[in-house]
Scaffold this motif. Structure first.
Motif, PDB file in Angstrom:
ATOM      1  N   ALA A 129       1.652   1.801 -12.228  1.00  0.00           N
ATOM      2  CA  ALA A 129       3.301   2.357 -12.269  1.00  0.00           C
ATOM      3  C   ALA A 129       4.055   2.041 -14.346  1.00  0.00           C
ATOM      4  O   ALA A 129       5.253   2.813 -14.369  1.00  0.00           O
ATOM      5  CB  ALA A 129       4.286   1.531 -11.675  1.00  0.00           C
ATOM      6  N   GLY A 130       3.262   1.413 -14.992  1.00  0.00           N
ATOM      7  CA  GLY A 130       2.993   1.128 -16.209  1.00  0.00           C
ATOM      8  C   GLY A 130       2.268   2.867 -16.927  1.00  0.00           C
ATOM      9  O   GLY A 130       1.723   3.410 -16.662  1.00  0.00           O
TER      10      GLY A 130
ATOM     11  N   ILE B 152      -3.193   7.156   4.679  1.00  0.00           N
ATOM     12  CA  ILE B 152      -3.405   6.478   3.471  1.00  0.00           C
ATOM     13  C   ILE B 152      -2.917   5.010   2.499  1.00  0.00           C
ATOM     14  O   ILE B 152      -3.855   4.228   2.435  1.00  0.00           O
ATOM     15  CB  ILE B 152      -2.977   6.996   2.401  1.00  0.00           C
ATOM     16  N   ALA B 153      -1.981   4.441   3.474  1.00  0.00           N
ATOM     17  CA  ALA B 153      -1.669   3.604   3.268  1.00  0.00           C
ATOM     18  C   ALA B 153      -2.163   2.608   3.717  1.00  0.00           C
ATOM     19  O   ALA B 153      -3.071   1.433   3.482  1.00  0.00           O
ATOM     20  CB  ALA B 153       0.172   3.202   2.915  1.00  0.00           C
TER      21      ALA B 153
ATOM     22  N   LEU C 105       0.975   6.359  -6.737  1.00  0.00           N
ATOM     23  CA  LEU C 105      -0.298   7.227  -7.026  1.00  0.00           C
ATOM     24  C   LEU C 105       0.439   9.362  -6.592  1.00  0.00           C
ATOM     25  O   LEU C 105      -0.363  10.436  -6.864  1.00  0.00           O
ATOM     26  CB  LEU C 105      -1.123   7.381  -5.986  1.00  0.00           C
ATOM     27  N   LYS C 106       1.552   9.522  -5.761  1.00  0.00           N
ATOM     28  CA  LYS C 106       1.881  10.703  -6.007  1.00  0.00           C
ATOM     29  C   LYS C 106       0.535  11.685  -4.930  1.00  0.00           C
ATOM     30  O   LYS C 106       0.889  12.562  -4.850  1.00  0.00           O
ATOM     31  CB  LYS C 106       1.821  11.139  -7.148  1.00  0.00           C
ATOM     32  N   ILE C 107       0.475  10.720  -3.795  1.00  0.00           N
ATOM     33  CA  ILE C 107      -0.672  11.652  -3.231  1.00  0.00           C
ATOM     34  C   ILE C 107       0.448  12.394  -1.996  1.00  0.00           C
ATOM     35  O   ILE C 107      -1.085  13.256  -2.054  1.00  0.00           O
ATOM     36  CB  ILE C 107      -0.949   9.998  -2.495  1.00  0.00           C
TER      37      ILE C 107
ATOM     38  N   ALA D 164       0.878  -0.832  -0.117  1.00  0.00           N
ATOM     39  CA  ALA D 164       0.088   0.164  -0.051  1.00  0.00           C
ATOM     40  C   ALA D 164       0.608   1.434  -0.518  1.00  0.00           C
ATOM     41  O   ALA D 164       0.653   2.679  -0.950  1.00  0.00           O
ATOM     42  CB  ALA D 164      -1.148  -0.408   0.979  1.00  0.00           C
ATOM     43  N   ARG D 165       2.113   1.539   0.636  1.00  0.00           N
ATOM     44  CA  ARG D 165       2.893   2.417   0.980  1.00  0.00           C
ATOM     45  C   ARG D 165       3.174   2.556  -0.608  1.00  0.00           C
ATOM     46  O   ARG D 165       3.259   3.679  -1.284  1.00  0.00           O
ATOM     47  CB  ARG D 165       4.013   2.096   1.727  1.00  0.00           C
TER      48      ARG D 165
END
Length: 162
Positions: free
Chosen positions: A114-115, A93-94, A39-41, A32-33
């Motif tokens: 990531a793709g 969030i994670a 996701l650049k949260i 999750a991290r």
């Protein structure tokens, strides 16, 4: 002074944070991290901080120029004042993601984002959301106008004067 600012920011973080009853597995938290980073949260949070700090400035400084100057120096971009909040936010969030998805699902989601297609989606998501909202508003307005006209005509056919 800086203690007061940290206290206020800490209280805001507590208000925004979400507590989850179930503790996710370490494997799920790791996945999750990684997803939260992909996701650049934290970048989104970092972008919102200037507005938050601008709102806090008059509360903390109370129109005293000497305090405003110190406040500005303490909250300048790149300041260490943000670090604990970014870490806490990322972990919280994670934890939400880890409580929602299995470790394997998180890895699959992260692999997508990531793709190339996932990165493009992230780049375009704000524009897509805005365009979708505008389309929804436009179609809703058109539907409301047309339905209004149909209902008025139907009531007229029944002898009513709407």
């Amino acid at each position: 002074m800086s203690r007061r600012l940290l206290t206020i920011a800490g209280l805001l973080l507590l208000l925004v944070g979400t507590a989850w009853a179930e503790t996710p597995s370490p494997e799920a938290m790791t996945a999750a991290r990684k997803l939260v980073v992909t996701l650049k949260i934290a970048d989104q949070y970092r972008a919102a901080l200037p507005q938050l700090l601008l709102k806090l400035r008059p509360v903390v400084a109370q129109d005293r120029p000497e305090i405003e100057k110190e406040y500005d120096a303490m909250t300048a971009p790149g300041s260490d004042i943000y670090t604990p909040f970014f870490a806490a936010m990322t972990d919280k969030i994670a934890a939400v993601y880890a409580a929602t998805f299995t470790a394997e699902e998180l890895r699959q989601i992260e692999a997508f984002y990531a793709g190339p297609a996932g990165r493009k989606y992230l780049e375009k998501s704000d524009v897509l959301a805005q365009a979708s909202a505008q389309i929804g508003q436009d179609v809703s307005q058109k539907a409301a106008d047309e339905l209004k006209q149909r209902l008025i005509e139907a009531l007229r056919e029944k002898g009513h004067k709407p």
